[in-house]
Structure formats: structure tokens, C-alpha cells
Design an enzyme around this catalytic site. Structure first.
Site, PDB file in Angstrom:
ATOM      1  N   SER A 225       0.849  -1.186   0.000  1.00 31.56           N
ATOM      2  CA  SER A 225       0.000   0.000   0.000  1.00 31.56           C
ATOM      3  C   SER A 225       0.883   1.234   0.000  1.00 31.56           C
ATOM      4  O   SER A 225       2.101   1.151   0.016  1.00 31.56           O
ATOM      5  CB  SER A 225      -0.913   0.001   1.226  1.00 31.56           C
ATOM      6  N   LYS A 226       0.205   2.333   0.008  1.00 31.47           N
ATOM      7  CA  LYS A 226       0.822   3.647  -0.008  1.00 31.47           C
ATOM      8  C   LYS A 226       1.920   3.805   1.059  1.00 31.47           C
ATOM      9  O   LYS A 226       2.938   4.438   0.835  1.00 31.47           O
ATOM     10  CB  LYS A 226      -0.324   4.640   0.258  1.00 31.47           C
TER      11      LYS A 226
END
Ligand code: GLU
Length: 453
Positions: A225-226
Site C-alpha cells: 500500500s501507499k
């Protein structure tokens, strides 16, 4: 062989999606197959033209091309509706008013792991009838045969009450129409696969081979994820990675190339890639490794090419001389400006560097002495002459070379980071170098007690 990449344009192209695109492309290009690009825009609210443009742009940047498309999923809607009518007519699908709550109540009675079966009613949403007996076996080129017992599968909803075709119906029909032979996609779609297979079987259609790619995790073992850094292709590009390094690194994610070799030219990736190499377990995307591979690619570029990429990336011009003295020290295009910006923009002072370096007792005197010997260097001010002039200073002050060079570096750049000091002095030239040193000496004279910070 016909493969497809079928992104939903509800956002940017993420690293996981890009890896799916890449594996399909490697497969097609390596085996003389064809690749179809299908834009799955059935979520009309979240599917925007800007997202489509961004996805196409990201694919183009990566060098992933396609033979057919982009086909818009919504443009096949008439055909989806015709198939829905056919399934309803043949009795393979039925209308139902059952809501999520009705399904839960049904499961309370029949057992939580029993697949929901409804009664045919007039109107309502369309559900595909799953046979009660038997199982759907998905021939998966990565995971092996994956068995879904029918008794656990709910009758899937394939159209809304207003007739709008739903996702699993559309995907199955589009794959059929495009004569896709290999459906290669992320493992997050595994649970959709039996539904799509059941649609195809209800139509008496041949089944493609499926291959579900392992999910990508970050180095901490959590889903990518980010928070692991760059998450989209666009962000990788903005972070200064080279497309060829990104392709090379992504191609290794989950595909074992049984050797220590890290660098694979794209032609070799195409030739070596096969679904049987793909691993079942999650692959780790580690931006540190990408940086490392990017550095290797960057050093392989010829200088004119690297310079023009850096000029495009930074929007600056005439970077040639700075590129030549910094290329061994950068791993991404983004590393260039922090290292070399001072050459063009002048000194940007880092107060920490200043107090650290000029906190050393001999530093002001060492800088003064360096100024003297540099002033005496011939006007050609070559790297070699500069080096020779500064060489005796460490012994003179009885300190290590760093204690002489760091004060010069801070004077020239404001920081303790720069390309090699002799090269930097030579590139700035005699006048500019002496000017920057003089400014620092003046500043030091104004603060005789040393840095106040
Ligand atoms: N549209 C889906 C996605 O973006 C992919 C569907 C598929 O490959 O079957 O995740």
C-alpha cells in the site's frame, strides 16, 4: 495465445496492476500471442476519462503495448444483455427479489457455508443457477487445480433488476468474445473465477486457462500500500525511476528466475517468462531493491542519454558537466537535484551541516588555507591541479582529509553532500569557487566564537 489486461479505470495504475499487465505482455510477446486491452468501465461513476488516460500513459511509459483495444467494457453492453436474456430463457438464470438480508436469513436456516438458492419470481435481479451437486474445477496455471464445491457457492447476481449487466457476467462474456485463451490476473480475483466459469459453462463456451498471480506485499509482509512508498506507476516515474528498471524489477516479482542474475533485458524477460515460473506465495515489492536495480541501469546509460533524461526530469538545461561528475553517486533521477542543485542555484545553507563542520576548531583556519592554495592554482583550474594543491593540507593541520574537504564543501554547497570535491571545484571554476569560499570566510569572521547553532 490471446491474453488481456483489463484494468478498471477507477484510479491510477497501481504497482500490482502494472505487474499483471507486464506478465500478460511478457507472455504474449514471448510466445507470439496477442494482447487485448480492455477498460472495465462498468462502474460509471468512478470510471473517468482522466483515469483512463493515466492508465494508458503509464502503460506507454513502461513500454507495454497491445494488439487490440482499448475496448470499453460498456460498449459491449448490448451483447451482455443478449446473453442475459439467453440465460434466462434457457432457465440457467432466474429472477429474484432476494436482498442481502434474505440471503442471511436463508443461511441461518440452511447453514452458513451453504450456497444461497432462491426461488424464481417475476421481475427482480437475475441470478445464475449454480448446480447443487458437483464442483467447478479451475485449471490454474499458477495454483494448480482449484476446486470450488457448488454447495458452497451462492447463486451469483448477474444483472440488476433494471437489466444492467453485472461485473462477473460482463467479464466472462468479454473474455469469450475476445477469444481469450489465458486469463492472467491478480489473486484477488480468484473468488470471481468460479462465477465466471459457471457463466461460460451455462453458455456452452470453452474455458480459458486461468493464472492467478500472487499478491504483492511490502517488506513488512503486509499487503502493498501507499505506506510502503510509491504505490502507482506515476509515482514511481515521479520518484525518478527509469521505466526499464521498473519493468525489470517488476518482472522478478513472483516469477522465479532461478539465478542470482538481477538484470534482465526485456527481450530476455520475454523469452524466459512462463506461467510455470510464477510462484504461489506473495511476492515482496521492496523499493530499496528497485533503487538498487535502478542505479545499475542508470550507470549503464550513456552520458548523453542520462543527461537528456535528467534535463527532461528536472526541467533544467545544460546539465552535462554536472551529470558527468555525479552519475556514480545517484541511483534515481530524483537524486540528482539534492546532490547537484547548488552548482546552478548557489548555496542553500543547511544549518546542521554548518554547525557540525565549523564546530571543529581547525575548520575556519583550514578553509582559509584552502582558499590560499586554491587561489594560487593556475587559471586552468583543473581537477588534477586542484587535487595537488590541496593534498598537503591534511598533514599540515594534522587531521584526516575529510576535515579539510568538508569545510570547502559546506562553503560551496551549504551542505555536506556534493559530488567529489576536486571535480566540484573544477566545475564551478576558480572565480566562483573562491567567491563562495570568501563568503563563508566573511560569515565565519562575523561569528568568531564559532557557530551559534
Ligand atoms: N477489472 C479488474 C481490475 O481492475 C480486473 C478483472 C480481470 O482481470 O478479470 O482489477
Amino acid at each position: 495465445m490471446r491474453v488481456r489486461f483489463a484494468p478498471s479505470p477507477t484510479g491510477a495504475l497501481h504497482i500490482g496492476g502494472a505487474r499483471t499487465a507486464l506478465f500478460n505482455w511478457l507472455l504474449a510477446r514471448g510466445q507470439g500471442g496477442e494482447m487485448v486491452l480492455r477498460i472495465e468501465d462498468t462502474d460509471r461513476e468512478r470510471s473517468t476519462d482522466a483515469n483512463i488516460a493515466q492508465i494508458l500513459d503509464a502503460l506507454e511509459w513502461l513500454g507495454i503495448d497491445w494488439d487490440e483495444g482499448p475496448l470499453m467494457q460498456t460498449s459491449n453492453e448490448d451483447r451482455h444483455r443478449a446473453v442475459l436474456a439467453e440465460l434466462e430463457e434457457s432457465g440457467r438464470a432466474y429472477r429474484s427479489h432476494a436482498t442481502g438480508d434474505d440471503v442471511r436469513v436463508w443461511k441461518d436456516i440452511h447453514g452458513a457455508d451453504r450456497g444461497y438458492r432462491g426461488e424464481a419470481e417475476p421481475d427482480g435481479a437475475l441470478r445464475l443457477r449454480v448446480p447443487d451437486e458437483g464442483e467447478t474445477v479451475v485449471a490454474d496455471a499458477v495454483r494448480g487445480e482449484t476446486v470450488f464445491a457448488h454447495k458452497h457457492l451462492d447463486d451469483p447476481v448477474i444483472a440488476r433488476a433494471d437489466g444492467t449487466p453485472l461485473y462477473n457476467l460482463a467479464v466472462a462474456v468479454d473474455d469469450l468474445d475476445a477469444e481469450i485463451t489465458h486469463v492472467v490476473r491478480g489473486e484477488d480475483h480468484l473468488s470471481n473465477t468460479p462465477k465466471q466459469v459457471l457463466v461460460l459453462e451455462a453458455l456452452g463456451a470453452p474455458l480459458p486457462i486461468y493464472a492467478h498471480l500472487p499478491l504483492l506485499h511490502g517488506p513488512d509482509g503486509k499487503k502493498l500500500s501507499k505506506r510502503h512508498g510509491a504505490a502507482s506507476v506515476q509515482e514511481l516515474r515521479d520518484s525518478g525511476y527509469l521505466a526499464e528498471a521498473v519493468v525489470n524489477y517488476m518482472a522478478l516479482l513472483g516469477a522465479g528466475y532461478d539465478s542470482e542474475q538481477e538484470i534482465f533485458p526485456v527481450a530476455e524477460l520475454q523469452q524466459r517468462f512462463s506461467l510455470s515460473r510464477v510462484s504461489k506465495s506473495p511476492a515482496v515489492f521492496d523499493e530499496k531493491k528497485l533503487r538498487h536495480i535502478n542505479g545499475l541501469y542508470l550507470r549503464e546509460l550513456d552520458e548523453a542519454d542520462l543527461t537528456s533524461r535528467l534535463e527532461r526530469f528536472t526541467g533544467r538545461t545544460d546539465l552535462g558537466p554536472a551529470v558527468s561528475i555525479s552519475r556514480e553517486k545517484i541511483q534515481t533521477l530524483n537524486d540528482f537535484e539534492p546532490l547537484c542543485g547548488f552548482i546552478y542555484d548557489g548555496v542553500t545553507e543547511d544549518p546542521k551541516a554548518f554547525s557540525k563542520v565549523f564546530g571543529k576548531a581547525e575548520a575556519p583556519a583550514a578553509l582559509k588555507r584552502a582558499r590560499e592554495v586554491l587561489a594560487a592554482v593556475d587559471d586552468s583550474f583543473t581537477e588534477q591541479l586542484i587535487e595537488t594543491s590541496l593534498e598537503p593540507l591534511p598533514a599540515e593541520f594534522d587531521v584526516g582529509a575529510g576535515r579539510i574537504f568538508q569545510p570547502i564543501r559546506v562553503a560551496l554547497s551549504g551542505t555536506t553532500i556534493s559530488p567529489g570535491i576536486f571535480e566540484t571545484l573544477a566545475l564551478l571554476g576558480k572565480d566562483e569557487s573562491l567567491l563562495r569560499i570568501d563568503r563563508m570566510l566573511e560569515r565565519l569572521a562575523a561569528e568568531p566564537d564559532g557557530p551559534s547553532a
